[in-house]
Design an enzyme around this catalytic site. Structure first.
Site, PDB file in Angstrom:
ATOM      1  N   ASP A   1      14.226   8.776 -18.679  1.00  0.00           N
ATOM      2  CA  ASP A   1      13.238   9.778 -18.272  1.00  0.00           C
ATOM      3  C   ASP A   1      12.936  10.677 -19.466  1.00  0.00           C
ATOM      4  O   ASP A   1      13.844  11.328 -20.008  1.00  0.00           O
ATOM      5  CB  ASP A   1      13.789  10.596 -17.097  1.00  0.00           C
ATOM      6  CG  ASP A   1      12.730  11.473 -16.455  1.00  0.00           C
ATOM      7  OD1 ASP A   1      11.560  11.380 -16.845  1.00  0.00           O
ATOM      8  OD2 ASP A   1      13.082  12.264 -15.553  1.00  0.00           O
TER       9      ASP A   1
ATOM     10  N   ASP B   1       6.185   8.422 -18.006  1.00  0.00           N
ATOM     11  CA  ASP B   1       7.340   8.988 -18.713  1.00  0.00           C
ATOM     12  C   ASP B   1       8.692   8.527 -18.202  1.00  0.00           C
ATOM     13  O   ASP B   1       9.720   9.099 -18.564  1.00  0.00           O
ATOM     14  CB  ASP B   1       7.278  10.516 -18.657  1.00  0.00           C
ATOM     15  CG  ASP B   1       7.398  11.051 -17.243  1.00  0.00           C
ATOM     16  OD1 ASP B   1       7.123  10.301 -16.299  1.00  0.00           O
ATOM     17  OD2 ASP B   1       7.764  12.230 -17.081  1.00  0.00           O
ATOM     18  N   GLU B   2       8.750   7.492 -17.382  1.00  0.00           N
ATOM     19  CA  GLU B   2      10.056   7.006 -16.923  1.00  0.00           C
ATOM     20  C   GLU B   2      10.007   5.517 -16.642  1.00  0.00           C
ATOM     21  O   GLU B   2       8.956   4.956 -16.348  1.00  0.00           O
ATOM     22  CB  GLU B   2      10.538   7.774 -15.690  1.00  0.00           C
ATOM     23  CG  GLU B   2       9.686   7.597 -14.460  1.00  0.00           C
ATOM     24  CD  GLU B   2      10.291   8.295 -13.248  1.00  0.00           C
ATOM     25  OE1 GLU B   2      11.497   8.108 -12.995  1.00  0.00           O
ATOM     26  OE2 GLU B   2       9.555   9.019 -12.570  1.00  0.00           O
TER      27      GLU B   2
ATOM     28  N   CYS C   1      15.736  -3.755  23.587  1.00  0.00           N
ATOM     29  CA  CYS C   1      14.497  -4.400  24.002  1.00  0.00           C
ATOM     30  C   CYS C   1      14.625  -5.908  23.804  1.00  0.00           C
ATOM     31  O   CYS C   1      15.023  -6.372  22.734  1.00  0.00           O
ATOM     32  CB  CYS C   1      13.322  -3.860  23.189  1.00  0.00           C
ATOM     33  SG  CYS C   1      11.776  -4.753  23.448  1.00  0.00           S
TER      34      CYS C   1
ATOM     35  N   CYS D   1      11.891  -7.123  20.777  1.00  0.00           N
ATOM     36  CA  CYS D   1      11.982  -6.795  19.350  1.00  0.00           C
ATOM     37  C   CYS D   1      13.357  -6.303  18.922  1.00  0.00           C
ATOM     38  O   CYS D   1      13.602  -6.111  17.725  1.00  0.00           O
ATOM     39  CB  CYS D   1      10.937  -5.740  18.980  1.00  0.00           C
ATOM     40  SG  CYS D   1      11.255  -4.112  19.710  1.00  0.00           S
TER      41      CYS D   1
ATOM     42  N   HIS E   1       7.238   2.512  24.343  1.00  0.00           N
ATOM     43  CA  HIS E   1       7.625   1.252  23.698  1.00  0.00           C
ATOM     44  C   HIS E   1       7.035   0.065  24.449  1.00  0.00           C
ATOM     45  O   HIS E   1       6.539  -0.884  23.841  1.00  0.00           O
ATOM     46  CB  HIS E   1       9.150   1.159  23.663  1.00  0.00           C
ATOM     47  CG  HIS E   1       9.669   0.034  22.827  1.00  0.00           C
ATOM     48  ND1 HIS E   1       9.754   0.105  21.453  1.00  0.00           N
ATOM     49  CD2 HIS E   1      10.115  -1.199  23.169  1.00  0.00           C
ATOM     50  CE1 HIS E   1      10.237  -1.029  20.988  1.00  0.00           C
ATOM     51  NE2 HIS E   1      10.466  -1.844  21.997  1.00  0.00           N
TER      52      HIS E   1
ATOM     53  N   HIS F   1       4.140  -2.892  23.136  1.00  0.00           N
ATOM     54  CA  HIS F   1       4.193  -4.351  23.217  1.00  0.00           C
ATOM     55  C   HIS F   1       2.996  -4.899  23.981  1.00  0.00           C
ATOM     56  O   HIS F   1       2.445  -5.949  23.624  1.00  0.00           O
ATOM     57  CB  HIS F   1       5.492  -4.792  23.887  1.00  0.00           C
ATOM     58  CG  HIS F   1       6.683  -4.762  22.973  1.00  0.00           C
ATOM     59  ND1 HIS F   1       6.740  -5.501  21.808  1.00  0.00           N
ATOM     60  CD2 HIS F   1       7.856  -4.073  23.042  1.00  0.00           C
ATOM     61  CE1 HIS F   1       7.894  -5.281  21.204  1.00  0.00           C
ATOM     62  NE2 HIS F   1       8.579  -4.418  21.919  1.00  0.00           N
TER      63      HIS F   1
END
Length: 667
Positions: A80, A171-172, A583, A586, A601, A605
Site C-alpha cells: 500500500d 496505490d495498492e 426450507c 433451498c 420466504h 419461492h
C-alpha cells in the site's frame, strides 16, 4: 491519525455540518441504521433456547467446514503506497514537504499528507471542514494523469515478483510471493523489504507492506506499521488465531461503518474473536453467505488462490462539484465527463450499448437513469447525445455529482464476442407481436373443439381474467384432499379422458402450425367456468393447465399401466420445513416463531417459480401441466361464466397476473 483529538474533530464536523443538506442526509441514514438494528434485536429476542441450540450446532458445523479449508501454504504480500496522491504532489513540488497539505478542493478532499492528518484532516472530508481544523492547510488540485504514471511504475516492480499480481487500486496491490520465496530460499519478510526498496528506487515514493497466509490478513498487516514499514504474520494457525483474537472488526476489509454498528448494536461484537462466540445469532439472523464471511473472519481465513481473470463488465467516470442548478453548467460538466469516459473506453478498445447516468442531488439523494441502445458506442459525441437526453428529463434539478457508466460491451477484453443467443427486450417485443398475429390466425381451431384452444397435443390453454391468475392448489396431493382457494374470478377448462382422445385425434394434424416458435405461447379461450369437486381415489380424468398458473401444485399424468403418478413441473415440490427449521427447497433456516419471515420466504419461492415458468427457462414449457378432476365430473354441472380476455392481451399474460392475493398462496 493516532493521537488526534477525535472529540474535537467530531465537534468541528458537527458544528460545520449542522443544518446542511449533508447533515440531513447523514441523519436519515443513521435513522435507517437504528431502525435496522431495532428490527434485528426484535428478531433476536424471538429466538428460543431451542432455536439457539439448533443454530449453535449449525455454526459449529460451518466452523469445522471452514477450518478444513485453511491453507497455510501460500505467502501473500499486500503493498500500500503511503498517502499516494499527496506523496506524488510533494515529489513534483518539493516545497510542500513537511507542510500540512491536501489533494482536492474546498468541496472534497481525496487524500491528505501525514502532517495534515495530525490535525484530523482526512480523505473524503469536505475541504471547508478541513480548513476549519487547520486554517493554513494547503490545497493542491488532483492530477490523475500524474498518479497513473507513477502507479504504472510501481506495477512494473510488482510484476517482477508475481506476473499475476492483483491491482486493487492505483496505490495498492496483492502479490503472491510463494513461488519467489521458494525459488530464492528467502523469507516473506526479506521479499517485502526488497520490494519496498525497489519501489522507492523506481519512483522516489515509500510504501508499506503486510505479509500473511492470505489476502485478508495481508491487507490488515500492511496498515500496522504505516508509513514506510512492514509487518509479517507467520504461516502458523496459532499465530493467526492469536493475531485475530483482539483485532477490531472495523480493520477487516468488507466491514464498514454500517456493518460495524449493526454487529455492535445487536450482538455486542467488537472484535473478530467474538464473531465465533456469537455464531448462533449470526447463523440465525444473516444469510448463509454473510454468516460464513463473519465466521471466516473469526477464524482468520481469507483468499489464498489467485482468482481467475475477470473481464471488465463496465467502465465509468464521475465528478463531484459545488451544488448548482445552472443547466448550462450541468451540461458542460456532463460533456467533460463524457469526454473522459470516451478516452478511457478507446484506450481499452471498448464499446457498449447500455449508458447509465448517475446523479447526486444537493440533498445527497442518488438517482440513476439508464438507456440501452441499438448500436454500440464509444465516441464522446454519441455518449453525450444520449446522456444529455437522460439529464434533460431530470431538469430542473440542483446537482453536486454527475457520473456516466457504459456497460453491455460488444466484446470482453479477451476479444470473445458476447453470447449471440442473449435475447434483448426489443427482440422479445417483436416476437411477441408476431406470435400474437399467429395466434389470432389459429383461433378458428377452437370452434371445432368445443371452444378449447391448444398450444400442443398435450397441453390446453385457458382464458385469464385481466387482473387474476388461476390459483388452485392441493391441500395434500398424496392424500387426494379437497382443492381449495379457488378465486371466483378465475376460470378453468377441464376435459375427461374420452374428450382427450378426441382432442388428440382432432389436433394431431393441426398442432404443427400452432407451435412455431421456441417460446411458450398461450391462446385465450372463451369457455364457461366450472366448479371442482373432491378428487377420488379412482379418478381417471385429468385437467390441463397453462403455464403461468400456480407452480406449487403437483401435477398428475396418466401412465400406460393405469397407475396414477404424480410429478411436478421443473422438479418443483411443495415447500415445507424440515425438522420445523429448514426450507425443503433451498435449505434456508427459519425457526417456527418467525411467522412473517417464513411467509415472505414462501412468497419468494412462489414468485421465483412463476417467473421461471413464464420466461420458459425451465422444463415446464415442455411438460404438460396436469390437474386431477373427478371421474364423474360433468361440464354441465355448476357451470361458471368465464371472463373474456381483453383483445389487447393477445398471447401475453398481464403484469397483474404475477401478483396474486396473499390469501391464495399456499405452499
Amino acid at each position: 491519525m493516532d493521537g488526534v483529538d477525535q472529540e474535537k474533530v467530531q465537534k468541528v464536523v458537527y458544528e460545520m455540518s449542522k443544518g446542511s443538506k449533508y447533515f440531513e442526509n447523514e441523519e436519515r441514514k443513521e435513522a435507517l441504521i437504528r431502525q435496522k438494528i431495532e428490527h434485528m434485536r426484535a428478531r433476536a429476542d424471538k429466538l428460543s433456547a431451542a432455536d439457539l441450540s439448533h443454530y449453535q450446532k449449525d455454526a459449529d458445523k460451518r466452523i469445522l467446514e471452514l477450518e478444513s479449508t485453511r491453507d497455510l501454504s501460500r505467502i501473500w504480500l499486500h503493498v500500500d503506497m503511503d498517502a499516494f496522491y499527496a506523496a506524488v504532489e510533494t515529489l513534483s513540488n518539493p516545497s510542500l514537504k513537511g507542510k500540512p497539505m491536501a489533494v482536492g478542493s474546498m468541496s472534497m478532499i481525496s487524500t491528505a499528507n501525514y502532517e495534515a492528518r495530525k490535525f484530523g484532516v482526512r480523505a473524503a472530508m469536505p475541504g471547508f471542514i478541513a480548513r476549519k481544523l487547520y486554517p493554513d492547510l494547503i490545497f493542491v488540485p488532483t492530477d490523475f494523469k500524474k498518479y497513473t504514471y507513477y502507479s504504472d511504475l510501481t506495477r512494473k516492480v510488482f510484476w517482477d515478483y508475481d506476473p499475476n499480481f492483483m491491482a486493487a487500486s492505483l496505490d495498492e496491490a496483492y502479490v503472491d510471493i510463494t513461488k519467489v520465496c521458494e525459488e530464492r530460499s528467502i523469507t516473506g519478510a526479506e521479499i517485502a523489504e526488497e520490494l519496498r526498496s525497489r519501489v522507492y528506487e523506481e519512483t522516489g515514493l515509500t510504501c508499506s507492506a503486510g505479509v500473511a497466509p492470505n489476502r485478508l490478513l495481508a491487507k490488515v498487516c500492511s496498515d500496522i506499521n504505516k508509513p514506510n514499514g512492514q509487518f509479517v504474520l507467520p504461516n502458523d494457525r496459532m499465530a493467526v488465531m492469536t493475531f485475530i483474537s483482539s483485532l477490531p472488526i472495523r480493520k477487516i476489509g468488507g466491514i464498514g461503518k454500517v456493518t460495524e454498528n449493526i454487529l455492535k448494536g445487536v450482538f455486542g461484537v467488537s472484535t473478530c474473536e467474538e464473531m465465533l462466540q456469537k455464531g448462533s445469532f449470526l447463523c440465525a439472523l444473516f444469510s448463509h453467505s454473510s454468516a460464513d464471511f463473519f465466521l471466516s473472519v473469526g477464524l482468520g481465513l481469507g483468499g489464498t488462490d489467485t482468482p481467475e481473470v475477470r473481464f471488465r463488465k463496465s467502465i465509468s467516470s464521475e465528478r463531484t462539484f459545488s451544488a448548482t442548478e445552472d443547466a448550462a453548467l450541468l451540461y458542460q460538466k456532463l460533456a467533460n465527463i463524457a469526454e473522459m469516459l470516451s478516452a478511457d473506453m478507446q484506450k481499452e478498445g471498448l464499446s457498449g450499448r447500455t449508458l447509465t447516468l448517475k446523479l447526486k442531488t444537493a440533498s445527497f439523494e442518488v438517482r440513476t437513469r439508464a438507456v440501452t441502445l441499438q448500436k454500440y458506442i464509444s465516441l464522446s459525441d454519441d455518449i453525450l447525445k444520449h446522456a444529455s437526453n437522460l439529464l434533460k428529463a431530470e431538469l430542473p434539478i440542483s446537482l453536486r455529482l454527475i457520473g456516466l457508466r457504459v456497460s453491455h460491451f460488444n466484446e470482453d477484453k479477451g476479444g470473445v464476442p458476447g453470447d449471440p443467443k442473449q435475447k434483448t427486450l426489443t427482440t422479445f417485443l417483436i416476437s411477441g407481436d408476431a406470435s400474437r398475429r399467429t395466434g389470432d390466425d389459429q383461433r378458428f381451431l377452437g370452434s371445432d373443439l368445443s371452444d378449447l384452444h391448444f398450444i400442443s397435443e398435450k397441453e390446453t390453454a385457458i382464458s385469464l381474467d385481466d387482473n387474476e391468475t388461476c390459483h388452485h392448489e392441493f391441500g395434500d396431493p398424496f392424500e387426494r384432499k379437497h382443492l381449495s382457494d379457488i378465486d371466483d374470478k378465475n376460470c378453468i377448462s377441464s376435459i375427461n379422458a374420452c374428450e382427450m382422445e378426441k382432442i388428440d385425434e382432432l389436433s394431431s394434424n393441426k398442432t404443427a402450425a400452432m407451435v412455431n416458435t421456441a417460446d411458450v405461447k398461450e391462446w385465450t379461450t372463451k369457455s364457461p367456468k366450472r366448479d371442482l369437486s373432491r378428487v377420488s381415489e379412482d379418478d381417471s380424468s385429468v385437467q390441463r393447465e397453462p403455464e403461468g398458473s400456480n407452480p406449487d401444485r403437483l401435477n398428475k399424468e396418466p401412465s400406460t399401466s393405469g397407475n396414477e403418478e404424480f410429478f411436478s413441473s421443473n422438479q418443483m415440490e411443495m415447500l415445507f420445513w424440515v425438522d420445523d427449521y429448514k426450507c425443503s427447497l433451498c435449505g434456508a433456516e427459519l425457526p417456527s416463531s418467525f411467522v412473517e419471515e417464513r411467509q415472505e420466504h414462501s412468497d419468494f419461492h412462489l414468485a421465483e417459480r412463476i417467473q421461471k415458468e413464464e420466461s420458459g427457462t425451465g422444463s415446464s414449457s415442455l411438460i404438460p401441466r396436469l390437474r386431477i378432476v373427478p371421474k364423474d365430473y360433468s361440464g354441465s354441472q355448476n357451470r361458471r361464466k368465464k371472463h373474456k380476455s381483453s383483445p389487447k392481451q393477445g398471447m401475453h399474460l398481464p403484469i397483474d397476473s404475477f401478483f396474486t392475493k396473499k390469501g391464495s398462496r399456499q405452499l
